[in-house]
Design a protein around this motif. Structure first.
Motif, mmCIF file in Angstrom:
data_model
loop_
_atom_site.group_PDB
_atom_site.id
_atom_site.type_symbol
_atom_site.label_atom_id
_atom_site.label_comp_id
_atom_site.label_asym_id
_atom_site.label_seq_id
_atom_site.Cartn_x
_atom_site.Cartn_y
_atom_site.Cartn_z
ATOM 1 N N CYS A 1 -43.541 -104.093 13.297
ATOM 2 C CA CYS A 1 -44.521 -104.005 14.387
ATOM 3 C C CYS A 1 -45.704 -104.922 14.112
ATOM 4 O O CYS A 1 -46.222 -104.972 12.986
ATOM 5 N N GLY A 2 -46.159 -105.604 15.168
ATOM 6 C CA GLY A 2 -47.323 -106.463 15.020
ATOM 7 C C GLY A 2 -47.043 -107.649 14.118
ATOM 8 O O GLY A 2 -45.936 -108.202 14.096
ATOM 9 N N MET A 3 -48.070 -108.079 13.360
ATOM 10 C CA MET A 3 -47.969 -109.199 12.416
ATOM 11 C C MET A 3 -47.469 -110.466 13.109
ATOM 12 O O MET A 3 -46.681 -111.243 12.548
ATOM 13 N N PHE B 1 -52.627 -106.047 11.489
ATOM 14 C CA PHE B 1 -52.103 -104.692 11.413
ATOM 15 C C PHE B 1 -52.897 -103.786 12.353
ATOM 16 O O PHE B 1 -54.133 -103.797 12.340
ATOM 17 N N PRO B 2 -52.229 -103.004 13.201
ATOM 18 C CA PRO B 2 -52.917 -102.203 14.227
ATOM 19 C C PRO B 2 -53.587 -100.962 13.650
ATOM 20 O O PRO B 2 -53.140 -99.829 13.873
ATOM 21 N N GLU B 3 -54.684 -101.147 12.913
ATOM 22 C CA GLU B 3 -55.330 -100.023 12.240
ATOM 23 C C GLU B 3 -55.869 -98.989 13.227
ATOM 24 O O GLU B 3 -55.877 -97.794 12.943
ATOM 25 N N ASP B 4 -56.360 -99.435 14.379
ATOM 26 C CA ASP B 4 -56.981 -98.517 15.330
ATOM 27 C C ASP B 4 -56.053 -98.151 16.480
ATOM 28 O O ASP B 4 -56.479 -97.466 17.416
ATOM 29 N N ASP B 5 -54.822 -98.601 16.444
ATOM 30 C CA ASP B 5 -53.865 -98.328 17.520
ATOM 31 C C ASP B 5 -52.980 -97.154 17.094
ATOM 32 O O ASP B 5 -52.031 -97.312 16.322
ATOM 33 N N GLU B 6 -53.301 -95.978 17.613
ATOM 34 C CA GLU B 6 -52.580 -94.773 17.191
ATOM 35 C C GLU B 6 -51.113 -94.841 17.595
ATOM 36 O O GLU B 6 -50.231 -94.440 16.824
ATOM 37 N N ALA B 7 -50.839 -95.353 18.792
ATOM 38 C CA ALA B 7 -49.451 -95.440 19.258
ATOM 39 C C ALA B 7 -48.633 -96.367 18.370
ATOM 40 O O ALA B 7 -47.468 -96.078 18.040
ATOM 41 N N GLU C 1 -47.828 -94.663 15.103
ATOM 42 C CA GLU C 1 -46.756 -93.687 15.273
ATOM 43 C C GLU C 1 -45.394 -94.383 15.341
ATOM 44 O O GLU C 1 -44.404 -93.892 14.777
ATOM 45 N N GLU C 2 -45.340 -95.542 16.019
ATOM 46 C CA GLU C 2 -44.078 -96.277 16.115
ATOM 47 C C GLU C 2 -43.641 -96.784 14.744
ATOM 48 O O GLU C 2 -42.443 -96.766 14.411
ATOM 49 N N ILE C 3 -44.593 -97.226 13.939
ATOM 50 C CA ILE C 3 -44.271 -97.683 12.582
ATOM 51 C C ILE C 3 -43.697 -96.539 11.759
ATOM 52 O O ILE C 3 -42.700 -96.694 11.035
ATOM 53 N N LEU C 4 -44.312 -95.373 11.849
ATOM 54 C CA LEU C 4 -43.803 -94.213 11.117
ATOM 55 C C LEU C 4 -42.385 -93.850 11.573
ATOM 56 O O LEU C 4 -41.530 -93.506 10.751
ATOM 57 N N ARG C 5 -42.165 -93.896 12.877
ATOM 58 C CA ARG C 5 -40.846 -93.543 13.400
ATOM 59 C C ARG C 5 -39.781 -94.510 12.884
ATOM 60 O O ARG C 5 -38.704 -94.085 12.432
#
Length: 631
Positions: free
Chosen positions: A14-16, A171-177, A180-184
């Motif tokens: 995600c991201g990067m 890195f989306p430090e402030d993007d909660e969604a 969550e996608e990274i954790l999933r």
């Protein structure tokens, strides 16, 4: 199949986006040989680097941080040398990277000399070994992907310049969604690595096809003379040294165009290339030109004159008079009535708030690697030779006295070529006194930084002191991270005062900085005398420790040490004769406005110090400058 047997898919990260784009450009254009990714801990830097191997079908060869020169580049094969009685070369780790991807994690922790030599070998595509009677070479056609933390000062500027592209983690430090996608995705990969990888097989194949297509298009890509002029102008305005930045921007722009399926470079390609080719290369000691600012410099100078003119020492009152007794008048108020406070007295004691804080450039680094010897075990600023047996084994040396830390590997290599002519007895290897080598160990050490701040009225105008305090606090926080000792000395009116002796407490420093008053004249000469006396004594009691004096001023003095002397000429003469053992000077020009005087720069030259403008300390302003230049 477990997650340890498979690489996390490149397209599943995600991201990067900038980091991905940098790697893809390098996989498309073989002339882009070095990629640096900077980001916080746990931001998938290493994941991307390893995923690039699976994406490109190459093996990722890891370089450990404690690697020796012999292990990395090659050296003497001690076993074969002993057997054959002649020096035999053994190829190093770089030989395995030929045709593959070389990966270095935390590259800023790698030995500077090893890193410099490695970058040179990768740039040339050849490793040449010349040491200990060995002479040979082998090919090294590889792509280097290196990573480091975003809070690290990084390698010296001339080594950073060797990296063709450098991307900063988004890195989306402030993007909660996004989190969550990274954790999933991470949970799915750990639970069923094969199924997860198969789920991204189509996306990975699309990326591979895009790379293959871009490689075929690349030889056909052209760039117009107009865009070449834009690149040259951009690099000039960013004050980069040499031509590596210009060349890297051209190569990257062409790779970006090829990745987008075009055979012509567009202006957007150049802008995207600038974001990953320039930020790590900017030369902060040579700032770009500034646009006019409606004669602010002249206004500031007039304000300075009002603050500094002895004839105005009483200031003006609220009613606009000059503070002197007016002529007698019949309607004049009674003298016993309460008069408004003197404006100049208020200005002399004015307190400015601390201005904007920012990420600070490596203002102590100048590209040189000076090896010092230290006994200090605290600090993270720079590498220094250890004077005991602690620290990382960096290299070997012929001893000049009693040896307590023997370098056995180097000793054996020194003895190996002579084994055929020596008597061994019951020994496998015969070692004589001239073969003995001792270990040279290095460890990170801190330093002492004394901030010498101009708190006079010349910096009080237009709330310039707020910006100065913000910059000083930013540097204080940077020094705290590096475990440096920091001190604070301020000068105003007719003297210089030690506000804070060297300490490691940034909170204590902040409190003194916030309460620092400004106003009055500028006793710059007396400040040089005071700080010289203090730092001379300090350096003598802290042998082997690097010390810096960071002088923040506009360089304009108006209080001479000797009565009747010209204050500015006196300061420059004093500076030319001022040399303090193991202490270096850094002069930060705090003047403002389009019309600037060169007093601070001339002072830096007289002190043989490094010169910066206050605005150049902000490491985050470069992106805005890039967008402004490209338009």
């Amino acid at each position: 199949m477990s997650a340890g047997d498979l690489s996390f898919p490149f397209s599943a990260v995600c991201g990067m986006d900038d980091a991905k784009r940098s790697i893809l450009c390098a996989l498309v254009n073989p002339n882009i040989r070095t990629v640096l990714i900077r980001g916080g801990h746990g931001s998938a830097k290493t994941v991307l680097a390893r995923a690039s191997g699976a994406l490109s079908g190459r093996r990722v060869v890891n370089v450990p941080l404690n690697v020796t020169e012999d292990a990395l580049f090659g050296g003497m094969d001690a076993e074969e040398t002993v057997r054959q009685g002649r020096a035999v070369m053994q190829e190093g780790l770089l030989s395995r990277a030929d045709g593959n991807i070389l990966y270095v994690d935390d590259v800023d922790l790698l030995d500077t000399r090893v890193l410099a030599t490695m970058l040179e070998c990768i740039s040339e595509g050849t490793v040449r070994v010349e040491r200990e009677g060995i002479s040979g070479e082998y090919g090294c056609d590889t792509l280097l992907i290196a990573t480091m933390g975003s809070d690290s000062p990084g390698p010296s500027p001339h080594l950073l310049d060797r990296f063709d592209v450098c991307s900063f983690s988004d890195f989306p430090e402030d993007d909660e969604a996004a989190r969550e996608e990274i954790l999933r995705r991470n949970a799915e990969f750990l639970n069923d690595a094969r199924g997860f990888v198969d789920g991204y097989a189509d996306e990975e194949e699309d990326v591979r096809s895009g790379i293959s297509r871009a490689r075929r298009i690349l030889p056909l890509v052209t760039i117009s003379d107009g865009l070449l002029e834009v690149i040259a102008d951009l690099c000039t305005r960013m004050a980069v040294d040499g031509m590596r930045a210009d060349i890297a921007m051209v190569r990257t722009s062409m790779a970006i165009a090829a990745l987008d399926g075009r055979d012509e470079v567009l202006r957007g390609d150049v802008e995207e290339a600038a974001r990953i080719c320039l930020p790590h290369r900017r030369n902060h000691s040579q700032p770009p030109p500034e646009p006019p600012q409606d004669q602010d410099g002249e206004d500031d100078r007039q304000d300075d004159d009002r603050n500094e003119d002895p004839s105005d020492s009483d200031g003006e009152t609220d009613d606009g008079t000059d503070g002197r007794d007016p002529p007698e008048s019949s309607d004049r108020p009674d003298r016993d009535e309460e008069q408004p406070p003197d404006l100049q007295d208020l200005l002399d004691e004015i307190m400015f708030e601390v201005g904007e804080q920012f990420r600070v450039i490596d203002y102590l680094g100048d590209g040189r690697r000076v090896i010092r010897t230290t006994s200090s075990r605290k600090g993270r600023r720079s590498m220094a030779e250890s004077n005991d047996s602690t620290g990382r084994y960096a290299r070997s040396r012929i001893p000049d006295g009693r040896v307590v830390d023997i370098a056995f590997d180097a000793t054996i290599r020194a003895a190996a070529p002579y084994q055929a002519s020596r008597a061994h007895g019951d020994l496998l290897i015969s070692i004589e006194e001239q073969d003995i080598r001792r270990k040279v160990r290095e460890r990170r050490s801190g330093c002492t930084i004394m901030f010498l701040v101009d708190a006079s009225g010349s910096l009080g105008v237009r709330r310039r002191m707020a910006a100065v305090k913000g910059a000083v606090l930013s540097m204080l926080r940077d020094s705290y991270v590096k475990r440096d000792r920091i001190g604070l000395m301020a000068f105003r009116r007719d003297s210089a005062e030690l506000v804070l002796p060297p300490t490691r407490s940034v909170e204590y420093s902040y409190r003194h900085l916030e309460e620092l008053p400004t106003g009055g004249k500028t006793p710059l000469g007396q400040a040089l005398v005071t700080v010289s006396d203090f730092m001379t004594s300090y350096s003598r009691s802290h042998q082997g420790e690097s010390c810096y004096i960071v002088l923040i001023t506009d360089g304009r003095a108006n209080v001479p040490v000797r009565e009747g002397a010209d204050a500015n000429d006196e300061v420059r003469k004093m500076a030319a004769d001022l040399r303090i053992p193991q202490v270096e000077w850094i002069v930060i020009d705090a003047s403002t406005g389009y019309v600037r005087f060169d007093n601070a720069q001339r002072l830096a030259e007289a002190l043989e110090g490094t010169y910066f403008r206050l605005e150049d300390l902000n490491a985050d302003r470069l992106a805005e400058s890039v967008r402004a230049v490209i338009g």
